[in-house]
Enzyme design. Sequence first.
Site, short mmCIF file in Angstrom:
data_model
loop_
_atom_site.label_atom_id
_atom_site.label_comp_id
_atom_site.label_asym_id
_atom_site.label_seq_id
_atom_site.Cartn_x
_atom_site.Cartn_y
_atom_site.Cartn_z
N SER A 171 0.89 -1.43 0.38
CA SER A 171 -0.15 0.15 -0.12
C SER A 171 1.12 1.09 -0.16
O SER A 171 2.13 1.77 -0.70
CB SER A 171 -1.11 0.28 1.07
OG SER A 171 -1.87 0.74 0.87
N ASP A 298 -9.83 -5.77 -4.75
CA ASP A 298 -9.68 -5.06 -3.65
C ASP A 298 -9.89 -3.47 -3.67
O ASP A 298 -10.93 -3.27 -5.02
CB ASP A 298 -7.83 -4.45 -4.10
CG ASP A 298 -7.13 -3.50 -3.44
OD1 ASP A 298 -7.68 -2.50 -2.17
OD2 ASP A 298 -5.85 -3.37 -3.28
N HIS A 326 -7.43 -6.10 -0.20
CA HIS A 326 -6.26 -4.81 -0.04
C HIS A 326 -5.23 -5.20 1.12
O HIS A 326 -3.98 -5.00 0.78
CB HIS A 326 -6.24 -3.47 0.29
CG HIS A 326 -5.91 -2.76 -0.03
ND1 HIS A 326 -5.15 -2.34 -1.33
CD2 HIS A 326 -4.87 -1.97 0.64
CE1 HIS A 326 -4.38 -1.96 -0.89
NE2 HIS A 326 -3.96 -0.80 0.38
#
Length: 347
Positions: A171, A298, A326
Site C-alpha cells: 500500500s 481490492d 487489499h
Amino acid sequence: MGNKIISMMKKDSKDGGGGSKSKRMNRSQRKLLADEEMLHRRALSMAIHQAQLSQRFDGSMSRRVGSTSTRKRTLSDPFSNGKQVPDFSESLIVKKFVLVHGEGFGAWCWYKMVASLEESGLSPTTVDLTGCGFNMTDTNSVSTLEEYSRPLIELLENLPEEEKVILVGHSTGGASISYALERFPEKISKAIFVCATMVSDGQRPFDVFSEELGSAERFMKESQFLIYGNGKNKPPTGFMFEKPHMKGLYFNQSPNKDIALAMISMRPVPLGPMMEKLSLTAERYGKGRRFYVQTLDDHALSPDVQEKVVRENSPEGVFKIKGSDHCPFFSKPQSLHKILLEIAQIP
C-alpha cells in the site's frame, strides 16, 4: 451409475486402507490448523503488547521484528498443506527480504510471510515505520516522508557494504520503498510493490487513492476521518478510518482472526508523508528493478487503479492475485509467498 457408486463405497468400507488414509489426513489437517493458530496467537500477543506500550509510554521506541537466527525453523509451514517446503536459498544470490507495511499497519501484519519465507530458507526482516506498530512516536509529529521512512533508511544505511536486499512495500509503503530506491539504489536488488503506491516523480502517495477517496485538496477539507493533533484551528495531522470502513476497504476477503488482529493493532496514519510530492530521478530510482503485485478483489485500490499505476510507471514485471483484498498477506498468503519467491529467482 448409482448402484456402482454404492458398490464402490461398500468395498471401500471393507478395506481398512481408506479409513487409515482419512485418519492421516485428519491428523495433517489438525496439525496445519494448530500451526496456523500458534502463529496467529503469536501475532495477537505482539499486538496486545503494542497496545499496552502505547498506553504506558509517550517517548519514541522503534523495534524491528523478523528473523533473528540463521537456523531454519522446525515449525512446518502452515501454508504448505503439510508438504515439505522447497529450500530456494541455495540458488539465490540475494536472500534478505525487507517487508515494509502500509498506512496504519505495522510489522505485525507480515507474520504469515515471515514464517513462510523463513521456511523457504530466506531471511525476512520487518520494520515499523515512524509512528507505526511498536514505534511509539506520536503520529501527529511525523510531517515528512523522510521522518516516516527513517527506520527503513537506517536499516539500509547499516547494511554491510556489499550486501543487497529485496524490498517489499504494501500500500503506501510503496512510497517508502520508492524513497529508499532513490536514496540507496546500490543496496536494493529488487523492489516489489504489493497493491502499492508506486508513484512517479512529483506525485504524492495519496494521489494513487484519489479515485476512491477524492482529491487530496477535497480530502483535507471535507473528510470525517481527519485528526487535528495540534488543534482544530491548525491543519490536520493524520487520519484514521472507522472500523466498519476499514473492514470494507481493506479486509473484504481476509479471515476473521486477522481482521480482529488488525482492529486492535492499526494506528492513525500521519498525513504529511501521504501528501508529500516525491522527487525521483531517472539516474537513481529509474534504474531500480521494480515489480508490481496486483490484488484483484481490492476495495481500497481497485484493479482499474492498479492497472493505471503500472501503465503510467511501468515496472519490470506484473503479477496478479485473484480473490485477494487489499491485504494479500492475510487473504492470500500462499499466493503472495509464491510470487515473492518467483520474483526473487528472476536473474
